[in-house]
Design a protein around this motif. Structure first.
Motif, PDB file in Angstrom:
ATOM      1  N   SER A   1      28.690  17.979   4.483  1.00 37.01           N
ATOM      2  CA  SER A   1      27.888  16.779   4.222  1.00 37.01           C
ATOM      3  C   SER A   1      27.623  16.666   2.724  1.00 37.01           C
ATOM      4  N   ASP A   2      27.552  17.819   2.067  1.00 38.06           N
ATOM      5  CA  ASP A   2      27.164  17.886   0.661  1.00 38.06           C
ATOM      6  C   ASP A   2      27.878  19.070   0.029  1.00 38.06           C
ATOM      7  N   LEU A   3      28.667  18.814  -1.002  1.00 44.09           N
ATOM      8  CA  LEU A   3      29.410  19.863  -1.704  1.00 44.09           C
ATOM      9  C   LEU A   3      28.964  19.867  -3.161  1.00 44.09           C
ATOM     10  N   ALA A   4      28.489  21.012  -3.650  1.00 42.18           N
ATOM     11  CA  ALA A   4      27.903  21.049  -4.985  1.00 42.18           C
ATOM     12  C   ALA A   4      28.289  22.341  -5.704  1.00 42.18           C
ATOM     13  N   PHE A   5      28.313  22.270  -7.040  1.00 46.12           N
ATOM     14  CA  PHE A   5      28.574  23.458  -7.849  1.00 46.12           C
ATOM     15  C   PHE A   5      28.129  23.187  -9.277  1.00 46.12           C
ATOM     16  N   ASP A   6      27.585  24.207  -9.932  1.00 43.69           N
ATOM     17  CA  ASP A   6      27.207  24.124 -11.338  1.00 43.69           C
ATOM     18  C   ASP A   6      28.119  25.058 -12.118  1.00 43.69           C
ATOM     19  N   SER A   7      29.071  24.472 -12.846  1.00 44.43           N
ATOM     20  CA  SER A   7      30.025  25.278 -13.606  1.00 44.43           C
ATOM     21  C   SER A   7      29.509  25.640 -14.993  1.00 44.43           C
ATOM     22  N   GLY A   8      28.331  25.121 -15.379  1.00 43.42           N
ATOM     23  CA  GLY A   8      27.701  25.510 -16.633  1.00 43.42           C
ATOM     24  C   GLY A   8      28.597  25.345 -17.839  1.00 43.42           C
ATOM     25  N   LYS A   9      28.497  26.277 -18.758  1.00 42.69           N
ATOM     26  CA  LYS A   9      29.256  26.190 -20.019  1.00 42.69           C
ATOM     27  C   LYS A   9      30.747  26.431 -19.818  1.00 42.69           C
ATOM     28  N   TRP A  10      31.131  26.833 -18.596  1.00 49.36           N
ATOM     29  CA  TRP A  10      32.556  27.093 -18.340  1.00 49.36           C
ATOM     30  C   TRP A  10      33.294  25.829 -17.909  1.00 49.36           C
ATOM     31  N   LYS A  11      32.562  24.796 -17.531  1.00 52.82           N
ATOM     32  CA  LYS A  11      33.065  23.431 -17.335  1.00 52.82           C
ATOM     33  C   LYS A  11      33.839  23.189 -16.041  1.00 52.82           C
ATOM     34  N   THR A  12      34.586  24.170 -15.527  1.00 53.77           N
ATOM     35  CA  THR A  12      35.286  23.973 -14.258  1.00 53.77           C
ATOM     36  C   THR A  12      35.008  25.161 -13.346  1.00 53.77           C
ATOM     37  N   GLY A  13      35.246  24.960 -12.058  1.00 52.41           N
ATOM     38  CA  GLY A  13      35.014  26.025 -11.098  1.00 52.41           C
ATOM     39  C   GLY A  13      35.867  27.250 -11.359  1.00 52.41           C
ATOM     40  N   TRP A  14      37.149  27.055 -11.614  1.00 55.45           N
ATOM     41  CA  TRP A  14      38.024  28.209 -11.819  1.00 55.45           C
ATOM     42  C   TRP A  14      37.734  28.901 -13.144  1.00 55.45           C
ATOM     43  N   ASN A  15      37.352  28.152 -14.172  1.00 55.13           N
ATOM     44  CA  ASN A  15      36.918  28.812 -15.403  1.00 55.13           C
ATOM     45  C   ASN A  15      35.702  29.689 -15.129  1.00 55.13           C
ATOM     46  N   ALA A  16      34.769  29.148 -14.336  1.00 51.92           N
ATOM     47  CA  ALA A  16      33.562  29.898 -14.008  1.00 51.92           C
ATOM     48  C   ALA A  16      33.890  31.147 -13.185  1.00 51.92           C
ATOM     49  N   PHE A  17      34.890  31.037 -12.332  1.00 46.58           N
ATOM     50  CA  PHE A  17      35.235  32.175 -11.480  1.00 46.58           C
ATOM     51  C   PHE A  17      35.659  33.377 -12.314  1.00 46.58           C
ATOM     52  N   PHE A  18      36.355  33.136 -13.413  1.00 45.11           N
ATOM     53  CA  PHE A  18      36.835  34.220 -14.280  1.00 45.11           C
ATOM     54  C   PHE A  18      36.026  34.269 -15.583  1.00 45.11           C
ATOM     55  N   ALA A  19      34.738  34.011 -15.478  1.00 48.41           N
ATOM     56  CA  ALA A  19      33.893  33.793 -16.654  1.00 48.41           C
ATOM     57  C   ALA A  19      33.549  35.068 -17.412  1.00 48.41           C
ATOM     58  N   TYR A  20      33.469  34.909 -18.741  1.00 45.33           N
ATOM     59  CA  TYR A  20      32.859  35.887 -19.630  1.00 45.33           C
ATOM     60  C   TYR A  20      31.618  35.242 -20.233  1.00 45.33           C
ATOM     61  N   GLU A  21      30.681  36.072 -20.649  1.00 52.49           N
ATOM     62  CA  GLU A  21      29.367  35.584 -21.051  1.00 52.49           C
ATOM     63  C   GLU A  21      29.435  34.584 -22.198  1.00 52.49           C
ATOM     64  N   SER A  22      30.436  34.672 -23.035  1.00 55.98           N
ATOM     65  CA  SER A  22      30.565  33.810 -24.206  1.00 55.98           C
ATOM     66  C   SER A  22      30.826  32.345 -23.856  1.00 55.98           C
ATOM     67  N   GLY A  23      31.200  32.082 -22.625  1.00 54.96           N
ATOM     68  CA  GLY A  23      31.631  30.743 -22.237  1.00 54.96           C
ATOM     69  C   GLY A  23      33.135  30.644 -22.114  1.00 54.96           C
ATOM     70  N   GLU A  24      33.833  31.693 -22.532  1.00 51.84           N
ATOM     71  CA  GLU A  24      35.280  31.770 -22.356  1.00 51.84           C
ATOM     72  C   GLU A  24      35.585  32.307 -20.958  1.00 51.84           C
ATOM     73  N   ASN A  25      36.866  32.354 -20.627  1.00 54.29           N
ATOM     74  CA  ASN A  25      37.276  32.855 -19.325  1.00 54.29           C
ATOM     75  C   ASN A  25      38.634  33.523 -19.436  1.00 54.29           C
ATOM     76  N   ARG A  26      39.078  34.126 -18.369  1.00 52.30           N
ATOM     77  CA  ARG A  26      40.344  34.861 -18.419  1.00 52.30           C
ATOM     78  C   ARG A  26      41.499  33.980 -18.859  1.00 52.30           C
ATOM     79  N   GLN A  27      41.503  32.745 -18.384  1.00 47.65           N
ATOM     80  CA  GLN A  27      42.600  31.845 -18.736  1.00 47.65           C
ATOM     81  C   GLN A  27      42.549  31.466 -20.219  1.00 47.65           C
TER      82      GLN A  27
END
Length: 490
Positions: free
Chosen positions: A154-180
């Motif tokens: 009924s409702d799908l939500a996510f906060d990707s924060g400074k990582w901007k996308t879900g997959w970036n957030a999944f592989f997130a580092y504290e700096s805002g960067e990610n594995r990719q």
């Protein structure tokens, strides 16, 4: 749990709601790569007080096994209640290729869809299906608006924060960067000088708390799925969770060697782990990592668990403050296990106990479900009918799973308790006393047998060759779990 059941599940006097006038809510928490590494499972060096408390007052399943030891395929199995029956069901694309493309019908796409059909408001936050945020796109692609489960939420939500996308957030580092973004030039762990909101799982908790407040105001029965990323690689968590442990005192694997009498094709060279290019050592089947590095990695994994434990504690505290705890079933499910150097592997993707056994805790507000340690063998596909059973919802689609609510209520054993798992061109069957694995390959040996009579067996020696009578006895039962998925290959 063994079952050979294809018809509609008949609720025979087991429905929890028979004496209830209000539909229970469900808070379904998925934790990525969480093996049974909790204090509740006897791992007393692990700091997991919130999950331990929920296990103590609820039902702790000591023998829960997943169908497939990889994220997307394991989630496809639990969501549909079906064992894999074709190759795509073993891949992370299982949900996209099997569910995302279908138009809505009276047949529910998942058990979550069935809750929605039954009048529940369904909310998804984080990784419940395979996608990090519930939408279909690749790790390095721009997000789309296509839902991975188009009819369940009924409702799908996510906060990707400074990582901007879900997959970036999944592989997130504290700096805002990610594995990719860092081209995999990263370590497989990080102790961030930050608070809980410095990593995505803290933002997921904030969002879930906000949604709980909305749901309380709305007054509808709800199903909320919350998917936490850790302890999936990279093992990144705020430093305060690292500080809970003395690394020098952490145990390393007691089973770090390749099992005797097997073909190494039953294992793998830890490629997922090794792609974190700045790790101090590489893992492989040719040699063990050093004990010092193994402790560092164990430290990182445990810090990630403690971080998630704190998030679950925050969610439970909010339930209590809103007085929703009195009518909410909480499920904590690990989507598969993980080898922490066991059998010389760092990762999942095997048909060994370490990759197939995972956390399952069900904390129900009903007295008949309280304070139980359930030792029966259960499978992830059983969760679909069990949750419908516990909530008094009619099951309208046949599944391979069978409700195990009777085990929570009465600890009633089945005549044959069996769990089937599938991967690497093989089928593995876990009984109370053995693990039997059959690989559909030309490389020998293609049959492996491990003795679990003593409990907590290490699976360090294949005893199939010297036990042909046991193989003969068990093989017909394993063949009942053969869905026609495999043929002999190179």
């Amino acid at each position: 749990m063994f079952k050979y059941f294809t018809g509609l599940f008949l609720m025979i006097g087991l429905t929890s709601l028979s004496a209830q006038t209000e539909k229970p809510n469900v808070l379904f928490i998925c934790v990525d790569d969480l093996r049974t590494e909790l204090g509740a499972y006897g791992k007393h060096y692990v700091k997991s007080p919130n999950m331990d408390a929920l296990a103590k007052s609820g039902a702790l399943f000591t023998n829960h096994y997943v169908q497939v030891p990889t994220c997307g395929a394991s989630r496809h199995a639990i969501l549909t209640g079906m064992r894999p029956s074709k190759p795509v069901h073993l891949s992370n694309n299982a949900i996209v290729e099997e569910l995302s493309i279908k138009t809505e019908s009276s047949v529910p796409e998942t058990f979550i869809h069935r809750f929605k059909q039954a009048g529940y408001h369904t909310v998804g936050i984080g990784k419940i299906s395979h996608s990090a945020d519930g939408y279909v796109y690749g790790y390095e692609e721009e997000p789309t608006t296509k839902k991975e489960l188009p009819h369940s939420w009924s409702d799908l939500a996510f906060d990707s924060g400074k990582w901007k996308t879900g997959w970036n957030a999944f592989f997130a580092y504290e700096s805002g960067e990610n594995r990719q973004s860092l081209k995999k030039q990263v370590k497989p762990y990080e102790a961030g000088e930050t608070d809980d909101q410095g990593y995505p799982d803290g933002l997921t908790t904030n969002l879930a708390i906000s949604k709980l407040k909305e749901l309380k105001k709305n007054g509808e029965p709800f199903f909320m799925g919350v998917g936490f990323f850790k302890p999936h690689l990279p093992f990144n968590a705020p430093k305060k969770y690292w500080d809970l442990y003395n690394e020098e005192n952490l145990p390393v694997s007691t089973n770090p060697n390749i099992p005797e009498n097997i073909n190494q094709k039953s294992l793998h060279a830890s490629s997922e782990f090794n792609q974190y290019a700045l790790g101090e050592e590489k893992a492989g089947l040719d040699k063990q990592v050093s004990d010092a590095y193994a402790r560092k990695l164990k430290h990182a994994y445990l810090a990630s668990i403690s971080y998630i434990d704190a998030q679950i504690g925050r969610l439970y505290q909010q339930l209590k403050e809103l007085e929703l705890d009195k009518n909410t079933i909480i499920v904590i499910w690990g989507d598969h296990g993980w080898h922490l150097g066991d059998q010389r592997v760092w990762g999942k993707h095997t048909l060994f106990e370490n990759a197939l056994k995972s956390t399952l805790i069900i904390n129900s507000p009903y007295s008949q479900h309280k304070a139980k340690k359930v030792r029966a063998i259960v499978e992830s596909v059983d969760i679909y009918p069990t949750l419908l059973d516990m909530c008094g919802i009619e099951q309208t689609k046949s599944t391979d799973g069978e409700s195990f609510e009777k085990h929570i209520k009465y600890n009633i054993p089945d005549t044959e308790e069996v769990a089937y798992s599938y991967f690497k061109n093989g089928i593995s069957m876990r009984t109370k006393t053995y693990r039997l694995t059959k690989y559909f390959r030309k490389d020998q040996p293609d049959i492996e047998l491990y003795d679990h009579h003593k409990g907590n067996a290490k699976e360090d020696k294949n005893i199939a060759k010297e036990n042909p009578e046991i193989i003969k006895e068990l093989m017909p039962l394993l063949e009942k779990g053969d869905t026609g998925l495999f043929t002999v290959s190179e």
